[in-house]
Motif scaffolding. Structure first.
Motif, PDB file in Angstrom:
ATOM      1  N   PHE A 188      17.164 -48.857  97.302  1.00  0.00           N
ATOM      2  CA  PHE A 188      17.826 -47.333  96.132  1.00  0.00           C
ATOM      3  C   PHE A 188      17.562 -46.579  97.178  1.00  0.00           C
ATOM      4  O   PHE A 188      17.890 -45.826  97.618  1.00  0.00           O
ATOM      5  CB  PHE A 188      17.399 -47.148  95.450  1.00  0.00           C
ATOM      6  N   LYS A 189      16.374 -46.220  97.999  1.00  0.00           N
ATOM      7  CA  LYS A 189      16.017 -45.825  99.245  1.00  0.00           C
ATOM      8  C   LYS A 189      16.875 -45.983 100.232  1.00  0.00           C
ATOM      9  O   LYS A 189      17.358 -44.853 101.028  1.00  0.00           O
ATOM     10  CB  LYS A 189      14.637 -45.537  99.732  1.00  0.00           C
TER      11      LYS A 189
ATOM     12  N   LEU B 245      20.176 -46.456 100.011  1.00  0.00           N
ATOM     13  CA  LEU B 245      21.450 -45.761  99.864  1.00  0.00           C
ATOM     14  C   LEU B 245      21.607 -44.330  99.022  1.00  0.00           C
ATOM     15  O   LEU B 245      22.442 -43.350  99.159  1.00  0.00           O
ATOM     16  CB  LEU B 245      22.086 -46.744  98.442  1.00  0.00           C
ATOM     17  N   GLY B 246      20.011 -43.497  99.536  1.00  0.00           N
ATOM     18  CA  GLY B 246      20.054 -42.587  98.655  1.00  0.00           C
ATOM     19  C   GLY B 246      20.079 -41.573  99.773  1.00  0.00           C
ATOM     20  O   GLY B 246      20.233 -39.966  99.537  1.00  0.00           O
TER      21      GLY B 246
ATOM     22  N   THR C  17      12.997 -52.904  95.151  1.00  0.00           N
ATOM     23  CA  THR C  17      13.935 -52.005  94.143  1.00  0.00           C
ATOM     24  C   THR C  17      14.194 -50.941  94.618  1.00  0.00           C
ATOM     25  O   THR C  17      15.358 -49.988  95.352  1.00  0.00           O
ATOM     26  CB  THR C  17      13.738 -52.276  92.510  1.00  0.00           C
TER      27      THR C  17
ATOM     28  N   MET D 102      22.543 -55.228  91.377  1.00  0.00           N
ATOM     29  CA  MET D 102      22.148 -54.599  91.106  1.00  0.00           C
ATOM     30  C   MET D 102      22.427 -53.756  90.098  1.00  0.00           C
ATOM     31  O   MET D 102      22.631 -52.699  89.283  1.00  0.00           O
ATOM     32  CB  MET D 102      22.670 -53.273  92.749  1.00  0.00           C
TER      33      MET D 102
END
Length: 119
Positions: free
Chosen positions: A39-40, A42-43, A35, A111
């Motif tokens: 998210f990384k 999308l960061g 996960t 998500m």
């Protein structure tokens, strides 16, 4: 002979979140690792914008030629798209000279499920 060539990528099932809502139970170390990778990816604002451009594009698929105007050079766009593919968020397919991107199957639903409060 076909001009269609798939680009190498990780299988979405191997990296897409498979976890219950965060409020249901603590994540295992493996779930947290997968996960966090998503998210990384999308960061980064450029990656988030590219992901949004693909996800919202008509038909759910976008040619790189339609999404490359995000304020960075074409090689930088390619780098960011590669990172999104490696995180399991996008799939890609080469058709002739262009590459077409799609959001990996079920990734948006997964998500959303992860961030939804359990009943």
């Amino acid at each position: 002979m076909s001009n269609t060539k798939a680009l190498p990528m990780l299988e979405p099932e191997a990296v897409a979140p498979c976890c219950p809502p965060l409020t249901e139970r603590p994540l295992t170390a493996e779930e947290a690792e997968r996960t966090a990778k998503m998210f990384k990816a999308l960061g980064d604002p450029v990656r988030l914008r590219l992901f949004s451009l693909v996800a919202s594009h008509e038909g759910g698929e976008a040619c790189v030629c339609d999404i490359s105007d995000v304020g960075v050079s074409q090689p930088t766009v390619s780098h960011h798209l590669k990172k999104l593919r490696e995180a399991g968020l996008l799939t890609s397919e080469r058709r002739g000279t262009w590459v077409y991107y799609k959001v990996a199957p079920s990734v948006l639903a997964a998500m959303g499920q992860l961030l939804t409060a359990a009943d």
